[in-house]
Motif scaffolding. Structure first.
Motif, PDB file in Angstrom:
ATOM      1  N   ALA A 291     118.235  67.272  -0.835  1.00  0.00           N
ATOM      2  CA  ALA A 291     118.024  67.093  -2.265  1.00  0.00           C
ATOM      3  C   ALA A 291     118.962  68.004  -3.033  1.00  0.00           C
ATOM      4  N   ASP A 292     119.688  67.454  -4.005  1.00  0.00           N
ATOM      5  CA  ASP A 292     120.709  68.217  -4.734  1.00  0.00           C
ATOM      6  C   ASP A 292     121.700  68.859  -3.771  1.00  0.00           C
ATOM      7  N   GLY A 293     121.931  68.220  -2.635  1.00  0.00           N
ATOM      8  CA  GLY A 293     122.855  68.740  -1.630  1.00  0.00           C
ATOM      9  C   GLY A 293     122.277  69.833  -0.756  1.00  0.00           C
ATOM     10  N   GLU A 294     121.021  70.201  -0.986  1.00  0.00           N
ATOM     11  CA  GLU A 294     120.372  71.258  -0.223  1.00  0.00           C
ATOM     12  C   GLU A 294     119.423  70.668   0.811  1.00  0.00           C
ATOM     13  N   ARG A 295     119.359  71.302   1.981  1.00  0.00           N
ATOM     14  CA  ARG A 295     118.428  70.848   3.014  1.00  0.00           C
ATOM     15  C   ARG A 295     117.005  70.960   2.490  1.00  0.00           C
ATOM     16  N   ALA A 296     116.278  69.849   2.491  1.00  0.00           N
ATOM     17  CA  ALA A 296     114.948  69.825   1.879  1.00  0.00           C
ATOM     18  C   ALA A 296     113.853  69.823   2.928  1.00  0.00           C
ATOM     19  N   THR A 297     113.632  68.673   3.574  1.00  0.00           N
ATOM     20  CA  THR A 297     112.520  68.575   4.510  1.00  0.00           C
ATOM     21  C   THR A 297     112.678  67.320   5.354  1.00  0.00           C
ATOM     22  N   ALA A 298     112.030  67.319   6.514  1.00  0.00           N
ATOM     23  CA  ALA A 298     112.016  66.121   7.347  1.00  0.00           C
ATOM     24  C   ALA A 298     111.101  65.074   6.714  1.00  0.00           C
ATOM     25  N   LEU A 299     111.457  63.809   6.897  1.00  0.00           N
ATOM     26  CA  LEU A 299     110.566  62.730   6.470  1.00  0.00           C
ATOM     27  C   LEU A 299     109.340  62.721   7.378  1.00  0.00           C
ATOM     28  N   PRO A 300     108.181  62.279   6.869  1.00  0.00           N
ATOM     29  CA  PRO A 300     107.936  61.544   5.625  1.00  0.00           C
ATOM     30  C   PRO A 300     107.746  62.463   4.431  1.00  0.00           C
ATOM     31  N   VAL A 301     107.990  61.884   3.240  1.00  0.00           N
ATOM     32  CA  VAL A 301     107.763  62.596   1.986  1.00  0.00           C
ATOM     33  C   VAL A 301     107.232  61.617   0.946  1.00  0.00           C
ATOM     34  N   THR A 302     106.600  62.179  -0.064  1.00  0.00           N
ATOM     35  CA  THR A 302     106.248  61.430  -1.267  1.00  0.00           C
ATOM     36  C   THR A 302     107.023  62.047  -2.422  1.00  0.00           C
ATOM     37  N   ILE A 303     107.730  61.211  -3.167  1.00  0.00           N
ATOM     38  CA  ILE A 303     108.561  61.667  -4.275  1.00  0.00           C
ATOM     39  C   ILE A 303     108.005  61.063  -5.559  1.00  0.00           C
ATOM     40  N   THR A 304     107.767  61.918  -6.541  1.00  0.00           N
ATOM     41  CA  THR A 304     107.173  61.476  -7.795  1.00  0.00           C
ATOM     42  C   THR A 304     108.047  61.900  -8.964  1.00  0.00           C
ATOM     43  N   ALA A 305     108.309  60.969  -9.865  1.00  0.00           N
ATOM     44  CA  ALA A 305     109.007  61.318 -11.097  1.00  0.00           C
ATOM     45  C   ALA A 305     108.039  62.036 -12.022  1.00  0.00           C
ATOM     46  N   GLU A 306     108.451  63.209 -12.507  1.00  0.00           N
ATOM     47  CA  GLU A 306     107.624  64.000 -13.416  1.00  0.00           C
ATOM     48  C   GLU A 306     108.318  64.055 -14.775  1.00  0.00           C
ATOM     49  N   PRO A 307     107.846  63.251 -15.734  1.00  0.00           N
ATOM     50  CA  PRO A 307     108.513  63.197 -17.039  1.00  0.00           C
ATOM     51  C   PRO A 307     108.519  64.552 -17.752  1.00  0.00           C
ATOM     52  N   GLY A 308     109.675  64.888 -18.310  1.00  0.00           N
ATOM     53  CA  GLY A 308     109.807  66.093 -19.112  1.00  0.00           C
ATOM     54  C   GLY A 308     109.479  67.375 -18.397  1.00  0.00           C
ATOM     55  N   ALA A 309     109.703  67.431 -17.084  1.00  0.00           N
ATOM     56  CA  ALA A 309     109.302  68.601 -16.305  1.00  0.00           C
ATOM     57  C   ALA A 309     110.199  69.811 -16.508  1.00  0.00           C
ATOM     58  N   VAL A 310     111.373  69.617 -17.096  1.00  0.00           N
ATOM     59  CA  VAL A 310     112.270  70.750 -17.367  1.00  0.00           C
ATOM     60  C   VAL A 310     112.754  70.646 -18.800  1.00  0.00           C
ATOM     61  N   ARG A 311     112.879  71.814 -19.461  1.00  0.00           N
ATOM     62  CA  ARG A 311     113.298  71.874 -20.866  1.00  0.00           C
ATOM     63  C   ARG A 311     114.749  72.350 -20.922  1.00  0.00           C
TER      64      ARG A 311
END
Length: 314
Positions: A291-311
Motif C-alpha cells: 500500500a502506497d508502495g510500502e509492504r502492508a500485509t498478507a491477504l486476506p484483507v478488508t479494505i474500506t473507503a473512509e470519507p474525509g478521513a484526512v484533513r
C-alpha cells in the motif's frame, strides 16, 4: 489505529486546532536529490507564526511512532517531506483526527500529493501548505482503511497493489544484489518467468466475484509507482474505492499493456475489469499486499473507503 466513532465535524474551511506544526522528513527520499531543500521548507512553515518541530526517526516504524507522539502531544498539523512512503507513515497518525496534513512531494513517487492537488514542485507545495496554515483551512479527503482477520488496521492514501507488482516488490525486497534500480528490474524478469494467473476471491459491497488474475489494485487515488494510473477513474473525494483487475494475461500481453498504465488506457483492454465499491474484501494465497508502495500485509484483507478521513492543508 482505528477510526474514532465520532469524527470532529470541521467545515472544509473550518478553524485548524491551535498548536505547532510537526514535520517528518525523509532525507533519503528521491534518492537524496531534495536533501538540501528541508531548510527552505522549514522557513516557509515557520513564517506562518506557528512553532515548527522537526521529528526524529531512523526507520519507517520509528517515523510512524514519532508522528503519533506528535499528534498526541497536541500538534495542529503534520507535514511530510518525502515520497509516498513518508506520506504513508504520516497518514497512520492523522487519519480520523482534526490534525491538518500537508505532503511536500520530495520522493521518487509522489502519487498521493499530486493526485490530491498539491504542486509537483516541493517549494510550491510548501507554499500552498503555509497559506492553508495561515488561513486555518483544511479540506477533507478520503483514505482507505485496511483490516486484517485479527482486527489490525492500517491506512493508505493512494493504491493497494495485490498482484504482479506486489510480487515484484516482495522479491526485490528479499534480494541483496544488485543494488539500486537494477534490483527491481531483475525482480521483474524473475517474476515474469513464473507468471501465472492466480485465483482471487473478491467481495464488493457484499457481492462475490471469483477471478483468475495477474494484476489486482484497489485505489483511493488513481496512481502508484510514480505516475502509473492503475485506477484512472479513482476519486479520493467520492467515498468509494476503485478496483482494477487484470485477468489471464500472458507474459507478452502483460508487457505490452504495462506501458499503457501510465496513461490509464490499460482499462480498455478486454482482459481488464474495473469495479467500484465502498468495501472490498480481497483474498488469495501467497500474496503480500503493498500500500502506497510500502509492504502492508498478507491477504486476506478488508479494505474500506473512509470519507474525509484526512484533513489536507490546501
Amino acid at each position: 489505529m482505528t477510526v474514532p466513532d465520532q469524527r470532529p465535524d470541521l467545515a472544509a474551511t473550518g478553524d485548524l486546532p491551535a498548536g505547532p506544526v510537526a514535520v517528518l522528513a525523509n532525507p533519503t527520499a528521491g534518492r537524496g536529490r531534495f536533501r538540501g531543500l528541508l531548510p527552505a521548507v522549514l522557513d516557509r512553515l515557520a513564517a506562518t507564526g506557528r512553532p515548527v518541530r522537526l521529528l526524529e526517526a531512523s526507520d519507517g516504524p520509528g517515523a510512524a511512532t514519532a508522528c503519533r507522539a506528535a499528534v498526541a502531544d497536541g500538534a495542529a498539523a503534520l507535514v511530510t517531506v518525502g515520497g509516498d512512503g513518508t506520506v504513508h507513515q504520516g497518514i497512520q497518525a492523522v487519519a480520523g483526527t482534526p490534525v491538518g496534513f500537508g505532503p511536500v512531494p520530495a520522493g521518487t513517487g509522489n502519487d498521493f500529493a499530486v493526485d490530491t492537488g498539491f504542486p509537483v514542485d516541493p517549494l510550491a507545495a510548501a507554499g500552498v501548505i503555509s497559506t492553508a496554515l495561515v488561513a486555518g483551512r483544511t479540506r477533507p479527503v478520503d483514505l482507505a482503511r485496511v483490516t486484517t482477520p485479527d482486527g489490525t488496521t492500517r491506512w493508505y492514501g493512494a493504491v493497494l497493489a495485490a498482484g504482479f507488482d506486489a510480487l515484484v516488490n516482495e522479491r526485490a525486497n528479499r534480494m541483496r544484489w544488485p543494488r539500486g534500480p537494477r534490483r527491481y528490474d531483475l525482480a521483474i524478469l524473475l517474476e515474469l518467468a513464473r507468471l501465472r494467473p492466480r485465483p482471487y476471491r473478491l467481495r464488493l459491497d457484499g457481492e462475490s466475484h471469483e477471478v483468475h488474475a495477474v494484476l489486482v489494485a484497489v485505489g483511493n487515488c488513481p496512481s502508484y509507482g510514480g505516475g502509473m494510473r492503475i485506477c484512472p477513474a479513482a476519486d479520493p473525494t467520492d467515498g468509494l474505492l476503485d478496483v482494477v483487475v487484470g485477468g489471464r494475461f500472458s507474459r507478452t500481453a502483460l508487457m505490452r499493456v504495462k506501458p499503457r498504465i501510465y496513461s490509464g488506457t490499460h482499462v480498455r483492454h478486454p482482459l481488464v475489469r474495473s469495479y467500484r465499491a465502498r468495501t472490498v474484501e480481497l483474498s488469495a494465497e501467497g500474496i503480500t499486499a503493498y500500500a502506497d508502495g510500502e509492504r502492508a500485509t498478507a491477504l486476506p484483507v478488508t479494505i474500506t473507503a473512509e470519507p474525509g478521513a484526512v484533513r489536507l492543508l490546501r
